[in-house]
Design a protein around this motif. Sequence first.
Motif, short mmCIF file in Angstrom:
data_model
loop_
_atom_site.label_atom_id
_atom_site.label_comp_id
_atom_site.label_asym_id
_atom_site.label_seq_id
_atom_site.Cartn_x
_atom_site.Cartn_y
_atom_site.Cartn_z
N THR A 8 18.48 63.65 -8.19
CA THR A 8 18.12 65.02 -8.45
C THR A 8 16.97 65.44 -7.55
O THR A 8 16.70 66.61 -7.38
CB THR A 8 17.73 65.19 -9.93
OG1 THR A 8 18.85 64.84 -10.72
CG2 THR A 8 17.34 66.60 -10.27
N ILE A 11 11.80 67.38 -9.11
CA ILE A 11 11.86 68.11 -10.36
C ILE A 11 10.48 68.68 -10.64
O ILE A 11 9.50 67.95 -10.67
CB ILE A 11 12.30 67.19 -11.52
CG1 ILE A 11 13.67 66.59 -11.24
CG2 ILE A 11 12.28 67.95 -12.85
CD1 ILE A 11 14.10 65.52 -12.23
N TRP A 27 10.80 65.45 -20.70
CA TRP A 27 12.20 65.61 -20.33
C TRP A 27 12.36 65.46 -18.81
O TRP A 27 13.28 64.79 -18.34
CB TRP A 27 12.73 66.96 -20.81
CG TRP A 27 14.22 67.08 -20.70
CD1 TRP A 27 15.12 66.83 -21.69
CD2 TRP A 27 14.98 67.45 -19.54
NE1 TRP A 27 16.40 67.03 -21.21
CE2 TRP A 27 16.34 67.41 -19.89
CE3 TRP A 27 14.65 67.80 -18.24
CZ2 TRP A 27 17.36 67.71 -19.01
CZ3 TRP A 27 15.66 68.11 -17.34
CH2 TRP A 27 17.00 68.07 -17.73
N ALA A 28 11.48 66.08 -18.06
CA ALA A 28 11.54 66.00 -16.59
C ALA A 28 11.39 64.56 -16.12
O ALA A 28 12.10 64.11 -15.21
CB ALA A 28 10.47 66.89 -15.96
N GLN A 31 14.57 62.65 -16.89
CA GLN A 31 15.62 63.04 -15.94
C GLN A 31 15.37 62.39 -14.57
O GLN A 31 16.31 61.89 -13.94
CB GLN A 31 15.68 64.57 -15.81
CG GLN A 31 16.77 65.07 -14.90
CD GLN A 31 18.17 64.80 -15.42
OE1 GLN A 31 18.37 64.54 -16.60
NE2 GLN A 31 19.14 64.87 -14.54
N LEU A 34 16.37 58.80 -14.64
CA LEU A 34 17.83 58.63 -14.60
C LEU A 34 18.42 58.87 -13.21
O LEU A 34 19.41 58.26 -12.84
CB LEU A 34 18.50 59.59 -15.58
CG LEU A 34 18.34 59.28 -17.06
CD1 LEU A 34 18.89 60.43 -17.90
CD2 LEU A 34 19.05 57.98 -17.41
N THR A 35 17.82 59.79 -12.47
CA THR A 35 18.42 60.25 -11.22
C THR A 35 17.69 59.78 -9.97
O THR A 35 18.11 60.11 -8.86
CB THR A 35 18.49 61.78 -11.20
OG1 THR A 35 17.15 62.30 -11.28
CG2 THR A 35 19.32 62.33 -12.34
N VAL A 112 11.73 72.67 -14.96
CA VAL A 112 11.76 72.44 -16.40
C VAL A 112 10.53 73.10 -17.01
O VAL A 112 9.40 72.86 -16.56
CB VAL A 112 11.75 70.93 -16.73
CG1 VAL A 112 11.91 70.71 -18.23
CG2 VAL A 112 12.84 70.20 -15.97
#
Length: 150
Positions: A8, A11, A27-28, A31, A34-35, A112
Amino acid sequence: MSDEAASTGRIMAGGDGSEQSKAALRWAVAQAELTGGVVEAVFAWQNPYYWYGWSPPEEGPFDFDKQARSSLARAIIDAIGLDQPVRVTQRVMEGNPARALLDAVQGADLLVVGNRGHRGFTHALPGSVGQHCVQHAPYPVVVIRGAEIR
């Protein structure tokens, strides 16, 4: 899918020290983990200082930039702790938060922000900063509702 295609990238997480912005930061970071991305936490401030819960100084002029940097650093520690699973950088800007976030995220892959709604039905709606970003950003925007994201 290659690692490069799955990433991603950059972010952006808008932060003002509120519980909602801390949830957005959590959350950021999740994410990005994960990415394979990185997170840039952005705090945009403007006068008056009491909007952010800051106390006026005992003596001398109020250093908005210094207070914003301190608030952002504290919010990051509160949200994700000292052992950050991904790289998190900090950026403090002067200006209207909605406009500053849109200016700051040029080249980012995702923004985000936390929901600033209050109670009842309005809790389901994004606040003015989130709403502005959703309407005007040329890239994906995630609005996190509530502060219980872990």
